[in-house]
Design a protein around this motif. Sequence first.
Motif, mmCIF file in Angstrom:
data_model
loop_
_atom_site.group_PDB
_atom_site.id
_atom_site.type_symbol
_atom_site.label_atom_id
_atom_site.label_comp_id
_atom_site.label_asym_id
_atom_site.label_seq_id
_atom_site.Cartn_x
_atom_site.Cartn_y
_atom_site.Cartn_z
ATOM 1 N N THR A 56 22.764 -16.938 11.141
ATOM 2 C CA THR A 56 22.784 -18.108 12.013
ATOM 3 C C THR A 56 24.046 -18.054 12.857
ATOM 4 N N ARG A 58 26.519 -20.317 15.022
ATOM 5 C CA ARG A 58 26.873 -21.712 15.266
ATOM 6 C C ARG A 58 28.345 -21.830 15.590
ATOM 7 N N GLY A 59 28.701 -22.959 16.181
ATOM 8 C CA GLY A 59 30.100 -23.210 16.498
ATOM 9 C C GLY A 59 30.370 -23.132 17.988
ATOM 10 N N LYS A 60 31.586 -23.438 18.348
ATOM 11 C CA LYS A 60 31.997 -23.476 19.753
ATOM 12 C C LYS A 60 32.287 -22.079 20.285
ATOM 13 N N GLY A 63 30.974 -18.635 19.103
ATOM 14 C CA GLY A 63 30.333 -18.999 17.844
ATOM 15 C C GLY A 63 30.704 -18.057 16.717
#
Length: 127
Positions: A56, A58-60, A63
């Motif tokens: 996965t 995800r994150g800023k 990511g």
Amino acid sequence: MYYAILAYHEEGVVESWSEEEDAALMAELLQINDRLVKEKSLGPAARLGQTQRAVTLRGKGAGMVIDGPFAETKEQLLGFYVVDFPTLEAAVEVARDLRRVNPTAVYEIRPISLYVPGASLAPSEEN
């Protein structure tokens, strides 16, 4: 209107089936698939790989890649169908056909919009 029929199941149960059991189920599911192709109602459909091999993002920013899907459920998303029907009720009927063949699976039916130019499913008159 396009609908995604998302197939959820307990991955361990599916993996416990013998090759013969799995092939028999797939043969029955492909009968529904063939019918939908003849009706020109089936778009992309796929059986997804093992969730243990998934990652996965995800994150800023760029990511972070983390192991596996992020879900707190017994069932995992193991496959999907994209269908084109004028109503949600018609898509639900197809999901019921799939469930008759695979009664231990859970099917989620969700309206979708295609954003990919050249998608293999021809647009319906309502899209």
